[in-house]
Scaffold this active site. Structure first.
Site, PDB file in Angstrom:
ATOM      1  N   TYR A 163       1.507   3.664  12.758  1.00 26.90           N
ATOM      2  CA  TYR A 163       1.181   3.517  11.336  1.00 26.90           C
ATOM      3  C   TYR A 163      -0.282   3.154  11.104  1.00 26.90           C
ATOM      4  O   TYR A 163      -1.022   2.859  12.022  1.00 26.90           O
ATOM      5  CB  TYR A 163       2.130   2.575  10.616  1.00 26.90           C
ATOM      6  CG  TYR A 163       2.297   1.144  11.061  1.00 26.90           C
ATOM      7  CD1 TYR A 163       1.415   0.495  11.910  1.00 26.90           C
ATOM      8  CD2 TYR A 163       3.385   0.413  10.577  1.00 26.90           C
ATOM      9  CE1 TYR A 163       1.597  -0.824  12.265  1.00 26.90           C
ATOM     10  CE2 TYR A 163       3.583  -0.908  10.932  1.00 26.90           C
ATOM     11  CZ  TYR A 163       2.691  -1.523  11.777  1.00 26.90           C
ATOM     12  OH  TYR A 163       2.883  -2.839  12.118  1.00 26.90           O
ATOM     13  N   GLU A 164      -0.681   3.255   9.832  1.00 26.07           N
ATOM     14  CA  GLU A 164      -2.085   3.137   9.406  1.00 26.07           C
ATOM     15  C   GLU A 164      -2.970   4.182  10.076  1.00 26.07           C
ATOM     16  O   GLU A 164      -4.140   3.945  10.369  1.00 26.07           O
ATOM     17  CB  GLU A 164      -2.636   1.727   9.677  1.00 26.07           C
ATOM     18  CG  GLU A 164      -1.889   0.627   8.972  1.00 26.07           C
ATOM     19  CD  GLU A 164      -1.768   0.856   7.474  1.00 26.07           C
ATOM     20  OE1 GLU A 164      -2.615   1.561   6.898  1.00 26.07           O
ATOM     21  OE2 GLU A 164      -0.814   0.341   6.876  1.00 26.07           O
ATOM     22  N   GLY A 165      -2.402   5.367  10.281  1.00 21.01           N
ATOM     23  CA  GLY A 165      -3.123   6.445  10.952  1.00 21.01           C
ATOM     24  C   GLY A 165      -2.834   6.410  12.432  1.00 21.01           C
ATOM     25  O   GLY A 165      -3.203   5.449  13.113  1.00 21.01           O
ATOM     26  N   ARG A 189      -6.205  -1.341   9.289  1.00 18.00           N
ATOM     27  CA  ARG A 189      -6.369  -0.802  10.642  1.00 18.00           C
ATOM     28  C   ARG A 189      -6.866  -1.868  11.606  1.00 18.00           C
ATOM     29  O   ARG A 189      -6.412  -1.931  12.754  1.00 18.00           O
ATOM     30  CB  ARG A 189      -7.313   0.402  10.602  1.00 18.00           C
ATOM     31  CG  ARG A 189      -6.651   1.629  10.010  1.00 18.00           C
ATOM     32  CD  ARG A 189      -7.592   2.798   9.796  1.00 18.00           C
ATOM     33  NE  ARG A 189      -6.826   3.964   9.356  1.00 18.00           N
ATOM     34  CZ  ARG A 189      -7.361   5.126   9.005  1.00 18.00           C
ATOM     35  NH1 ARG A 189      -8.681   5.274   9.053  1.00 18.00           N
ATOM     36  NH2 ARG A 189      -6.598   6.128   8.621  1.00 18.00           N
ATOM     37  N   MET A 236       0.871  -1.172   0.000  1.00 19.65           N
ATOM     38  CA  MET A 236       0.000   0.000   0.000  1.00 19.65           C
ATOM     39  C   MET A 236       0.907   1.222   0.000  1.00 19.65           C
ATOM     40  O   MET A 236       1.611   1.475   0.977  1.00 19.65           O
ATOM     41  CB  MET A 236      -0.901  -0.031   1.243  1.00 19.65           C
ATOM     42  CG  MET A 236      -1.824   1.134   1.384  1.00 19.65           C
ATOM     43  SD  MET A 236      -3.118   0.841   2.636  1.00 19.65           S
ATOM     44  CE  MET A 236      -2.160   0.377   4.065  1.00 19.65           C
TER      45      MET A 236
END
Length: 594
Positions: free
Chosen positions: A439-441, A295, A162
């Site tokens: 990570y991933e927000g 997430r 990604m």
């Protein structure tokens, strides 16, 4: 080296006694998902994780990944383990049968993911990213892209990535500079740079499929102008095998605090050939299919690391003798008592245990709703389940990863000085767990997502998917005297959550800063209330079986539930007070004073 045994007993309890097996088996394609099918899968996954992946965890951390002339190599043993992983069908577990997958539900595959994360978090990054790429292409790719790429992603022959982040932008993806120029043959030429790309380059799979966010020449500004492109490392030849090398290359790998056996790459795309996934300028919506899956997966990473840290902390606490119990020697024949007799050690272990088992239960219930959202024949039922998963995604990502890091640190604390020494392995858990909060927000972004998007969405419809079942449960069990010690604390926490929700919504409508100021505390309050709900449900089952349980499993459930309600859930009071105080002290603090 740390030890790990998959918590299969607890997993079976959740699948068979807390989640609704009949509801799962009623879904199309899940008719045969019975304990006779599930148990062998869990047992084989446990064997792989305990015997193949765990022994590579410390050596992988110490060796790390290397890069030479753009070629990235994973640590010794990783390629062989990956081949065994693929040959065992683990990459295809939840993939669609028409793509060569086994079609098993996410309710099962999520438990396998947890085992992988406990045994070797770095290894789990490689197939984990591929699962997200598979989901995005299946949901948004053209028939030609699905036919070419999905079977090979399912088999593990090819892996996925990604590619979102760029040096100048992370969360604010509207600032990306990567460009996509149309070609005459319907493909696009992708040019730009990406950073922090997990599994961007490695020696495990024969091809790597990058999902890249980029902007078309006519793209509007901001996130409305983002498109998603599939860019393979090698362009598929006519026979479907990897052919000519594409213009996608790894320029460096990051030197990180943890997950060192996971290749985190800086990627350069130089007029790389790619294909549009989904609609032009709608790439962010397509990428969110992958991001939401990621997430939830990152939340499971936190749970996995917490479990292995807990297991090793318990083993040490039972073995290490130091001092005497405060209420008299428990083992007078020994020079000292095991440290598990000491109140603070028991507090640490019970905190870990209560959070882990509560989070695992919440993850199973959410995974079941995810399966319902994908498989149920009734569109209204699918929508309701999807609403629940959407609501819980930021809670699981943030709550589980905070808990994972806290548990890793607590596990190290139980070991004292030995926890700080590499040979015991606990310090690696701390280093590995820390990234999951980022990570991933980041978890702050998850909190903003909860209060800024999920809370007001569809006039509060998503919130009602959680609030209504909890309220109904409290009302149903409120007259059961046996359940009072569990339902009353849940009711108090739920009341605080309702109060905080109304206040954050009221203030946030007039001033978004107020919603942002309360976001992190609100997510934690929400998460603790959700754990109280699942703990009450687990306690209800355990009450009926504790007296006739020779193993002690159900008595331990009750004891852990009581600890959670008495010692952890009261945090909701302080969180509510912080939320109700508002954001004035944050807003008015002068920037120059920092």
């Amino acid at each position: 080296m740390p030890a790990y045994k998959a918590p299969l007993r607890d997993m079976r309890f959740l699948l068979n006694e807390i989640a609704d097996p009949a509801r799962l088996q009623a879904l199309p394609g899940c008719e045969e998902v019975t304990p006779d099918l599930i148990d062998p899968v869990l047992e084989e996954a446990a064997k792989l994780c305990e015997e193949v992946l765990l022994p590579l965890n410390r050596s992988g951390d110490e060796e790390g990944c290397t890069i030479e002339n753009g070629v990235v190599r994973t640590p010794k043993g990783f390629p062989e383990a990956y081949r065994a992983f693929c040959e065992g069908g683990w990459t295809a577990l939840a993939c669609h049968p028409e793509d060569g997958g086994q079609g098993l539900p996410h309710t099962l595959s999520m438990l396998v993911e947890e085992m992988i994360c406990s045994a070797n978090l770095s290894f789990g990054m490689y197939p984990g990213l591929s699962h997200g790429a598979y989901a995005a292409i299946r949901a948004h790719g053209s028939p030609e892209l699905r036919e070419t790429y999905l079977p090979r992603l399912a088999s593990g022959e090819w892996s996925g990535t990604m590619c979102l982040t760029e040096p100048q932008c992370g969360t604010d993806l509207g600032l990306i500079r990567t460009k996509a120029v149309p070609s005459d043959d319907g493909s696009f030429r992708i040019t730009g740079s990406k950073i922090f790309i997990s599994a961007g380059e490695h020696d495990l799979a024969e091809n790597i499929i990058h999902l890249v966010l980029a902007k078309l020449p006519d793209a509007p500004s901001g996130t409305r102008g983002i498109s998603l492109f599939l860019v393979p490392k090698f362009l598929p030849a006519e026979d479907g095998r990897p052919g000519v090398r594409n213009g996608a290359a790894c320029t460096s790998i990051e030197h990180k605090m943890g997950i060192k056996a996971s290749a985190t790459c800086a990627m350069s795309f130089d007029e790389a050939k790619g294909w549009l996934v989904g609609q032009p300028h709608r790439g962010l919506a397509a990428m969110f299919t992958m991001m939401n899956a990621a997430r939830l997966g990152v939340g499971i990473q936190g749970l996995g690391v917490a479990e292995v840290s807990y297991q090793n902390a318990v083993a040490y606490a039972k073995d290490r003798i130091q001092g005497r119990a405060l209420n008299g020697a428990k083992h007078p024949e020994k020079a000292a008592d095991p440290i598990i007799v000491h109140p603070d050690v028991r507090r640490m272990l019970l905190t870990m245990k209560a959070n882990i088992e509560g989070c695992r239960a919440l993850s199973v219930l959410t995974a079941l709703e995810h399966d319902v959202s994908l498989r149920h024949p009734d569109a209204a039922v699918r929508q309701a389940a999807d609403d629940f998963v959407s609501l819980m995604t930021p809670v699981i990502k943030a709550m589980f990863t905070d808990m994972g890091f806290e548990s890793a640190v607590t596990g190290m604390q139980v070991l004292g000085g030995h926890g700080y020494i590499r040979e015991w392995g606990m310090e690696q858990f701390v280093r590995d767990a820390r990234i999951a909060q980022i990570y991933e927000g980041t978890n702050g972004i998850q909190a903003l997502d909860l209060v800024g998007r999920k809370m007001p969405s569809h006039a509060g419809r998503l919130l009602r998917r959680f609030f209504h079942p909890v309220l109904a449960y409290i009302e149903e069990k409120g007259e059961d005297e046996r359940m009072a010690e569990f339902v009353l604390p849940l009711s108090k926490a739920f009341g605080r959550l309702q109060q905080a929700t109304a206040e954050v919504a009221r203030r946030g409508m007039g001033d978004p800063f107020e919603a942002g100021a309360a976001a992190t505390e609100y997510l934690r309050l929400f998460g603790l209330t959700a754990l109280a709900y699942v703990w009450a449900r687990m306690a209800e089952v355990a009450l009926d079986k504790a007296d006739e349980d020779p193993t002690g499993f159900y008595r331990a459930k009750l004891g852990t539930a009581r600890f959670f309600m008495e010692r952890l859930l009261p945090q909701t009071g302080a969180l509510t007070s912080a939320i109700m105080a508002g954001g004035k002290s944050l807003r008015e603090f002068e920037e120059a004073a920092f």
